[in-house]
Design a protein around this motif. Structure first.
Motif, mmCIF file in Angstrom:
data_model
loop_
_atom_site.group_PDB
_atom_site.id
_atom_site.type_symbol
_atom_site.label_atom_id
_atom_site.label_comp_id
_atom_site.label_asym_id
_atom_site.label_seq_id
_atom_site.Cartn_x
_atom_site.Cartn_y
_atom_site.Cartn_z
ATOM 1 N N LYS A 24 -34.940 -23.337 22.170
ATOM 2 C CA LYS A 24 -33.970 -22.698 22.812
ATOM 3 C C LYS A 24 -32.607 -23.175 22.028
ATOM 4 C CE LYS A 24 -36.101 -22.838 27.595
ATOM 5 N NZ LYS A 24 -35.741 -23.256 28.893
ATOM 6 N N GLU A 25 -32.709 -24.004 21.271
ATOM 7 C CA GLU A 25 -31.409 -24.460 20.625
ATOM 8 C C GLU A 25 -31.220 -23.578 19.343
ATOM 9 O OE1 GLU A 25 -32.540 -27.776 23.158
ATOM 10 O OE2 GLU A 25 -33.940 -26.804 21.448
ATOM 11 N N GLU A 26 -32.169 -23.338 18.909
ATOM 12 C CA GLU A 26 -32.270 -22.381 17.872
ATOM 13 C C GLU A 26 -31.819 -21.052 18.014
ATOM 14 O OE1 GLU A 26 -35.790 -23.778 14.474
ATOM 15 O OE2 GLU A 26 -36.350 -22.878 16.518
ATOM 16 N N VAL A 27 -32.516 -20.342 19.151
ATOM 17 C CA VAL A 27 -32.120 -19.239 19.540
ATOM 18 C C VAL A 27 -30.702 -19.255 20.290
ATOM 19 C CG1 VAL A 27 -32.690 -17.637 21.322
ATOM 20 C CG2 VAL A 27 -34.487 -18.542 20.068
ATOM 21 N N GLN A 28 -30.051 -20.265 20.931
ATOM 22 C CA GLN A 28 -28.784 -20.209 21.244
ATOM 23 C C GLN A 28 -27.756 -20.201 20.048
ATOM 24 O OE1 GLN A 28 -27.684 -19.573 24.456
ATOM 25 N NE2 GLN A 28 -25.939 -19.365 23.230
ATOM 26 N N ALA A 29 -28.237 -20.901 19.086
ATOM 27 C CA ALA A 29 -27.477 -20.972 17.825
ATOM 28 C C ALA A 29 -27.340 -19.574 17.346
ATOM 29 C CB ALA A 29 -27.815 -21.895 16.904
ATOM 30 N N ALA A 30 -28.364 -18.949 17.208
ATOM 31 C CA ALA A 30 -28.336 -17.489 16.767
ATOM 32 C C ALA A 30 -27.376 -16.580 17.775
ATOM 33 C CB ALA A 30 -29.799 -17.037 16.619
ATOM 34 N N ILE A 31 -27.529 -16.636 18.953
ATOM 35 C CA ILE A 31 -26.890 -15.938 19.731
ATOM 36 C C ILE A 31 -25.452 -16.318 19.702
ATOM 37 C CG2 ILE A 31 -26.208 -15.697 22.437
ATOM 38 C CD1 ILE A 31 -29.031 -16.495 22.922
ATOM 39 N N ASP A 32 -25.008 -17.519 19.560
ATOM 40 C CA ASP A 32 -23.814 -17.658 19.207
ATOM 41 C C ASP A 32 -23.088 -17.043 17.943
ATOM 42 O OD1 ASP A 32 -23.707 -19.365 21.477
ATOM 43 O OD2 ASP A 32 -23.817 -21.183 20.627
ATOM 44 N N ALA A 33 -24.052 -17.377 16.878
ATOM 45 C CA ALA A 33 -23.667 -16.744 15.485
ATOM 46 C C ALA A 33 -23.447 -15.034 15.743
ATOM 47 C CB ALA A 33 -24.545 -17.006 14.646
ATOM 48 N N PHE A 34 -24.521 -14.368 16.747
ATOM 49 C CA PHE A 34 -24.241 -12.976 17.037
ATOM 50 C C PHE A 34 -22.926 -12.754 17.516
ATOM 51 C CE2 PHE A 34 -24.251 -9.926 20.212
ATOM 52 C CZ PHE A 34 -24.303 -8.696 19.402
ATOM 53 N N LEU A 88 -26.130 6.489 7.680
ATOM 54 C CA LEU A 88 -26.855 5.876 8.509
ATOM 55 C C LEU A 88 -27.387 4.419 7.531
ATOM 56 C CD1 LEU A 88 -29.114 5.263 10.835
ATOM 57 C CD2 LEU A 88 -30.738 6.833 9.612
ATOM 58 N N GLU A 89 -27.656 4.591 6.275
ATOM 59 C CA GLU A 89 -27.837 3.515 5.508
ATOM 60 C C GLU A 89 -26.807 2.319 5.530
ATOM 61 O OE1 GLU A 89 -27.922 6.652 4.244
ATOM 62 O OE2 GLU A 89 -30.107 6.979 4.466
ATOM 63 N N GLU A 90 -25.547 2.662 5.737
ATOM 64 C CA GLU A 90 -24.404 1.845 5.719
ATOM 65 C C GLU A 90 -24.695 1.123 7.160
ATOM 66 O OE1 GLU A 90 -19.717 2.431 6.203
ATOM 67 O OE2 GLU A 90 -20.384 3.189 4.200
ATOM 68 N N ALA A 91 -24.784 2.031 8.053
ATOM 69 C CA ALA A 91 -25.094 1.360 9.373
ATOM 70 C C ALA A 91 -26.162 0.514 9.547
ATOM 71 C CB ALA A 91 -25.170 2.481 10.595
ATOM 72 N N VAL A 92 -27.161 0.775 8.963
ATOM 73 C CA VAL A 92 -28.472 -0.117 8.901
ATOM 74 C C VAL A 92 -27.928 -1.631 8.074
ATOM 75 C CG1 VAL A 92 -30.768 -0.542 7.951
ATOM 76 C CG2 VAL A 92 -30.027 1.514 9.405
ATOM 77 N N ALA A 93 -27.174 -1.341 7.240
ATOM 78 C CA ALA A 93 -26.837 -2.597 6.336
ATOM 79 C C ALA A 93 -26.147 -3.349 7.058
ATOM 80 C CB ALA A 93 -25.944 -2.193 5.099
ATOM 81 N N LEU A 94 -25.223 -3.161 8.114
ATOM 82 C CA LEU A 94 -24.359 -3.735 8.921
ATOM 83 C C LEU A 94 -25.283 -4.357 9.888
ATOM 84 C CD1 LEU A 94 -21.707 -5.024 9.527
ATOM 85 C CD2 LEU A 94 -21.209 -2.958 10.856
ATOM 86 N N ALA A 95 -26.160 -3.601 10.692
ATOM 87 C CA ALA A 95 -27.182 -4.066 11.642
ATOM 88 C C ALA A 95 -28.037 -5.264 11.004
ATOM 89 C CB ALA A 95 -27.883 -3.063 12.173
ATOM 90 N N ALA A 96 -28.363 -5.067 9.745
ATOM 91 C CA ALA A 96 -29.244 -6.104 9.259
ATOM 92 C C ALA A 96 -28.563 -7.420 8.965
ATOM 93 C CB ALA A 96 -29.890 -5.550 7.639
ATOM 94 N N GLN A 97 -27.245 -7.468 9.102
ATOM 95 C CA GLN A 97 -26.479 -9.028 8.973
ATOM 96 C C GLN A 97 -26.714 -9.347 10.677
ATOM 97 O OE1 GLN A 97 -22.660 -8.470 7.444
ATOM 98 N NE2 GLN A 97 -23.460 -6.827 6.023
ATOM 99 N N ASN A 98 -27.350 -9.045 11.591
ATOM 100 C CA ASN A 98 -27.378 -9.576 12.864
ATOM 101 C C ASN A 98 -28.133 -10.909 12.981
ATOM 102 O OD1 ASN A 98 -28.246 -10.102 15.707
ATOM 103 N ND2 ASN A 98 -27.719 -7.935 16.207
ATOM 104 N N PRO A 99 -27.363 -11.808 13.356
ATOM 105 C CA PRO A 99 -28.172 -13.274 13.240
ATOM 106 C C PRO A 99 -29.657 -13.315 14.130
ATOM 107 C CG PRO A 99 -25.818 -13.771 13.511
ATOM 108 C CD PRO A 99 -26.159 -12.192 13.605
#
Length: 135
Positions: A24-34, A88-99
């Motif tokens: 849960k701590e790892e997931v919460q850290a990812a949520i905070d980073a998101f 679409l490629e540029e949008a996907v590149a940004l989405a791929a950065q989602n923690p």
């Protein structure tokens, strides 16, 4: 900075569930980073705000109203937002950065079509036989 006319909107749907093997701590850290990434992207004009979706809902069709937005498909859509990009490629590149991707979520990125629907223009709802000329 690209011209505003070069930019399109892309709907991002967050799908899936958290990796049950992660803490849960790892997931919460990812949520905070998101949320840091998301807030920075909105502030920079790379995204438009979206929202989380509640668990309850109904599916409405011509035949019925059923409980749950994913009762038949077993699909979980957790939320949505919009990316502003040139392609679409540029949008996907940004989405791929989602923690959150590292912890089991998936993102569907789709161009937003602002034109009104018409049976004369093939779209997602168009039956395949119409586009093949069988009707």
């Amino acid at each position: 900075m690209p011209e505003e006319s070069d930019l399109r909107e892309y709907l991002v749907l967050s799908r899936g569930q958290w990796d049950a093997t992660a803490s849960k701590e790892e997931v919460q850290a990812a949520i905070d980073a998101f949320y840091r990434w998301y807030d920075e992207s909105v502030a920079a004009g790379l995204m438009k705000p979206g929202h989380r979706l509640a668990k309850e809902g109904k599916v409405v069709s011509r035949h019925s109203v059923t409980d749950g937005p994913f009762a038949e498909t077993k699909e979980v859509v957790g939320g949505y937002w919009f990316i502003i990009a040139r392609s679409l490629e540029e949008a996907v590149a940004l989405a791929a950065q989602n923690p959150t991707l590292a912890y089991g979520l998936m993102l569907e990125v789709r161009p937003v079509e602002f034109a009104r629907a018409s049976v004369l223009v093939p779209a997602n709802e168009t039956p395949a036989q119409w586009t093949r000329g069988e009707v």
